[in-house]
Scaffold this active site. Structure first.
Site, PDB file in Angstrom:
ATOM      1  N   PHE A 149     -43.252  -1.434 -28.092  1.00 13.57           N
ATOM      2  CA  PHE A 149     -44.358  -0.543 -28.483  1.00 13.57           C
ATOM      3  C   PHE A 149     -44.230   0.855 -27.898  1.00 13.57           C
ATOM      4  O   PHE A 149     -44.823   1.794 -28.397  1.00 13.57           O
ATOM      5  CB  PHE A 149     -45.708  -1.159 -28.043  1.00 13.57           C
ATOM      6  CG  PHE A 149     -46.026  -0.932 -26.590  1.00 13.57           C
ATOM      7  CD1 PHE A 149     -46.621   0.261 -26.168  1.00 13.57           C
ATOM      8  CD2 PHE A 149     -45.705  -1.883 -25.623  1.00 13.57           C
ATOM      9  CE1 PHE A 149     -46.901   0.491 -24.831  1.00 13.57           C
ATOM     10  CE2 PHE A 149     -45.977  -1.655 -24.281  1.00 13.57           C
ATOM     11  CZ  PHE A 149     -46.572  -0.459 -23.892  1.00 13.57           C
ATOM     12  N   LYS A 173     -37.696  -4.808 -37.083  1.00 11.21           N
ATOM     13  CA  LYS A 173     -38.946  -5.522 -36.767  1.00 11.21           C
ATOM     14  C   LYS A 173     -39.555  -4.759 -35.592  1.00 11.21           C
ATOM     15  O   LYS A 173     -39.249  -4.999 -34.442  1.00 11.21           O
ATOM     16  CB  LYS A 173     -38.617  -6.966 -36.378  1.00 11.21           C
ATOM     17  CG  LYS A 173     -39.727  -7.978 -36.600  1.00 11.21           C
ATOM     18  CD  LYS A 173     -41.033  -7.654 -35.915  1.00 11.21           C
ATOM     19  CE  LYS A 173     -41.040  -7.921 -34.428  1.00 11.21           C
ATOM     20  NZ  LYS A 173     -42.263  -7.377 -33.752  1.00 11.21           N
ATOM     21  N   GLU A 176     -45.726  -4.826 -33.207  1.00  7.03           N
ATOM     22  CA  GLU A 176     -46.944  -4.977 -34.013  1.00  7.03           C
ATOM     23  C   GLU A 176     -48.100  -4.139 -33.452  1.00  7.03           C
ATOM     24  O   GLU A 176     -49.147  -4.039 -34.072  1.00  7.03           O
ATOM     25  CB  GLU A 176     -47.342  -6.458 -34.135  1.00  7.03           C
ATOM     26  CG  GLU A 176     -47.632  -7.190 -32.831  1.00  7.03           C
ATOM     27  CD  GLU A 176     -46.392  -7.765 -32.139  1.00  7.03           C
ATOM     28  OE1 GLU A 176     -45.369  -7.051 -32.050  1.00  7.03           O
ATOM     29  OE2 GLU A 176     -46.460  -8.908 -31.644  1.00  7.03           O
ATOM     30  N   ARG A 177     -47.892  -3.524 -32.262  1.00  6.44           N
ATOM     31  CA  ARG A 177     -48.966  -2.695 -31.683  1.00  6.44           C
ATOM     32  C   ARG A 177     -49.064  -1.322 -32.350  1.00  6.44           C
ATOM     33  O   ARG A 177     -50.135  -0.756 -32.462  1.00  6.44           O
ATOM     34  CB  ARG A 177     -48.716  -2.465 -30.194  1.00  6.44           C
ATOM     35  CG  ARG A 177     -48.330  -3.691 -29.445  1.00  6.44           C
ATOM     36  CD  ARG A 177     -49.304  -3.996 -28.337  1.00  6.44           C
ATOM     37  NE  ARG A 177     -48.906  -5.222 -27.671  1.00  6.44           N
ATOM     38  CZ  ARG A 177     -49.186  -6.440 -28.097  1.00  6.44           C
ATOM     39  NH1 ARG A 177     -49.916  -6.619 -29.172  1.00  6.44           N
ATOM     40  NH2 ARG A 177     -48.766  -7.507 -27.436  1.00  6.44           N
ATOM     41  N   SER A 226     -39.329  -6.417 -23.138  1.00  4.66           N
ATOM     42  CA  SER A 226     -39.416  -6.948 -21.779  1.00  4.66           C
ATOM     43  C   SER A 226     -38.273  -7.935 -21.498  1.00  4.66           C
ATOM     44  O   SER A 226     -37.708  -8.523 -22.427  1.00  4.66           O
ATOM     45  CB  SER A 226     -40.773  -7.636 -21.605  1.00  4.66           C
ATOM     46  OG  SER A 226     -40.896  -8.671 -22.564  1.00  4.66           O
ATOM     47  N   CYS A 281     -39.703   2.740 -19.814  1.00  2.93           N
ATOM     48  CA  CYS A 281     -38.730   1.903 -19.088  1.00  2.93           C
ATOM     49  C   CYS A 281     -37.967   2.732 -18.078  1.00  2.93           C
ATOM     50  O   CYS A 281     -37.306   2.196 -17.204  1.00  2.93           O
ATOM     51  CB  CYS A 281     -37.767   1.246 -20.058  1.00  2.93           C
ATOM     52  SG  CYS A 281     -36.673   2.428 -20.828  1.00  2.93           S
ATOM     53  N   GLU A 384     -42.670  -5.553 -12.835  1.00  3.23           N
ATOM     54  CA  GLU A 384     -42.809  -4.305 -13.600  1.00  3.23           C
ATOM     55  C   GLU A 384     -44.279  -4.164 -13.984  1.00  3.23           C
ATOM     56  O   GLU A 384     -44.807  -5.004 -14.727  1.00  3.23           O
ATOM     57  CB  GLU A 384     -41.934  -4.362 -14.862  1.00  3.23           C
ATOM     58  CG  GLU A 384     -42.028  -3.096 -15.682  1.00  3.23           C
ATOM     59  CD  GLU A 384     -41.248  -3.164 -16.991  1.00  3.23           C
ATOM     60  OE1 GLU A 384     -41.323  -4.191 -17.687  1.00  3.23           O
ATOM     61  OE2 GLU A 384     -40.577  -2.175 -17.310  1.00  3.23           O
TER      62      GLU A 384
END
Ligand code: NAD
Length: 499
Positions: A149, A173, A176-177, A226, A281, A384
């Site tokens: 996201f 893909k 979805e957020r 993640s 990240c 994290e």
């Protein structure tokens, strides 16, 4: 309510699975759209039509494919504000930061304009008598990108640029957020001249991901997200023999040596730790000052800077420093981890727990936090957090500071701030982390270099963008060819030396 479907064969297509996910405006907490979650059947159909479209695209000459990239660069610049608006409204990051998201992706597309040069193979003339040897780089077929996201433009562009320029078809893909920006990329690619079906955006969750992983048509998977999911995807994709690169989470340390310019280090830390609410990240989440005196001076410089940070919605203007985090669950997780830090004995020097923004009480805003005297056994050090929380771990020596960065399970990025060239060189050479900054807090390599972490921040052997990306999205075929006299001499049953 806006319904977001999929981008299939060059058109918006409604989802048919009957499952959807809410897309929030993180600043207000309101649901602003619903995104379709694809079933395995929908995914399989999209993959099959991508495979058909790939045949002609793979046979298109590389220069023509590169021209689509050239046009895409123009269109991304043209629509920069629209794309940034879509990103800010679904992700929550500030408008200038959202433009940066598009910009760092666009730079990889610029790099991909040079694909014909990168796709050239190798050639050895006269490898033996009448023998030539050459290699070709050929597309893999249909490949998939599964993206997170936090960079809804940059990371899809890092994947689709080299994949398409190399002659592959791609199934993206996205998260979805925040699915709107990736859907817009589909439409821009069509406008840039990409044939329908070569790039499909299929929205979804685990079911869509698993359909990709189990597909016999998909040849390669590029994932960013993640670490637990990266590892899951890496192993499941390998089971079906796919090529796979999976980039995971991070805990980036910045070492501050006693000789560092403390104002410069503090300024760098503020941007690198709190920018994008820490949802990067490459964010610095651990400051490691060397020596107590350095630590005291650093904290003294950091506190007023943190207290002056302006937190707000992206609509409040360009002087907002960071916005809300992406979901209510993310906010709750960050505050839970902050509480563990307090409970486990860290010193909470700046406490953002009671942060409240008038008029946006239901938004997912989290105030800035600064911890001092964090130790490696604490949850806030090991995990994290992905929020606006900076932990300070005091080290007694350079060796101890280096050891901390090296012993952490993650190895995405790191930085050292010093005026001493010898310390900087030693650090860059010895540290077991993929991207290193010397007086640079977020050392994200430019498009023509490669991006990738070590240890549990990256699974697979090739990095993103730069020359590695063209190696990832192509396979090498090596041809040995002999013309002049061999057939007249009859069969040979031994491997012949090339002399
Ligand atoms: P995430 O792992 O939750 O999701 C990433 C993708 O995986 C999404 O498309 C999501 O739909 C899918 N997914 C989620 N759960 C799944 C499951 N159980 N099975 C299959 N697929 C699943 O990550 P996120 O929250 O979107 O992104 C934040 C994470 O990404 C952070 O850990 C951050 O460090 C990392 N990240 C890493 C890099 C890098 O280059 N190393 C870059 C950006 C973000």
């Amino acid at each position: 309510m806006e319904q977001i479907g999929h981008w299939i064969n060059g058109a918006h297509v409604a989802g048919t699975s009957g499952r959807t996910a809410d897309v929030f405006n993180p600043a207000t907490g309101e649901v602003q759209a619903q995104v379709a979650l694809a079933s395995q059947k929908e995914m399989d159909r999209a993959i099959s039509s991508a495979a058909e479209a790939q045949i002609a695209w793979g046979a298109t000459n590389p220069q023509r494919r590169a021209r689509v990239m050239m046009e895409l660069v123009r269109l991304l610049n043209r629509d920069m504000d629209k794309l940034a608006e879509a990103i800010s409204s679904e992700h929550g990051k500030t408008f200038p930061d959202a433009k940066g998201d598009v910009q760092r992706g666009l730079e990889v597309i610029e790099f991909c304009i040079g694909a014909p040069h990168l796709l050239k193979g190798e050639f050895t003339d006269a490898a033996g008598p009448g023998i030539d040897m050459y290699s070709m780089r050929q597309p893999l077929g249909v490949v998939a990108g599964i993206t997170p996201f936090n960079f809804p433009a940059m990371i899809p562009l890092w994947k689709l640029g080299p994949a398409l320029a190399s002659g592959n078809a791609m199934i993206l893909k996205p998260s979805e957020r925040d699915p709107s920006c990736p859907m817009m990329l589909g439409a821009l690619l069509k406008e840039a001249g990409l044939p329908d079906g070569v790039f499909q955006v299929i929205n979804g969750d685990k079911a869509a991901v698993d359909a990709i992983l189990d597909s016999e048509i998909i040849q390669a998977v590029g994932f960013v997200g993640s670490t637990p999911i990266a590892q899951y995807i890496y192993s499941r994709a390998a089971e079906t023999g796919k090529r796979c690169q999976c980039f995971g989470g991070a805990k980036n340390h910045m070492i501050i040596m006693p000789d560092a310019d403390m104002d410069q280090a503090a300024d760098a830390l503020i941007g690198a730790s709190y920018g994008a609410a820490g949802e990067r990240c490459m964010a610095i989440s651990v400051a490691v000052p060397v020596g107590d005196e350095t630590a005291d001076r650093l904290i003294e410089k950091l506190v007023p800077r943190i207290e002056a940070l302006k937190v707000g919605p992206y609509t409040a203007g360009n002087d907002v420093d960071f916005g809300p985090v992406v979901t209510k669950a993310a906010k709750e997780n960050i505050l839970r981890l902050v509480q563990t830090g307090v409970d486990q004995g860290a010193e909470l020097v700046v406490d953002g727990r009671n942060f409240n923004l008038q008029g946006y009480e239901n938004g997912f805003f989290v105030g800035a936090h600064l911890f001092d005297r964090v130790t490696p056994d604490m949850d806030i050090y090991k995990t994290e957090i992905f929020g606006p929380v900076l932990s300070t771990v005091r080290a007694a020596s350079y060796e101890e500071a280096l050891g901390l960065a090296m012993d952490h399970e993650y190895g995405n990025g790191t930085a050292i701030f010093t005026r001493d060239g010898d310390a900087a060189r030693d650090f860059a050479s010895r540290v077991n982390i993929g991207m290193v900054g010397i007086n640079v807090p977020i050392p994200v390599p430019l498009a023509y270099h490669t991006f990738g972490g070590w240890k549990r921040s990256g699974f697979g052997d090739l990095n993103q963008h730069g020359p590695d990306s063209f190696r990832f999205y192509t396979r090498t075929k090596t041809v040995t060819s002999r013309w002049p006299s061999g057939i007249k001499e009859g069969a040979a049953f031994n491997f012949k030396a090339m002399d």
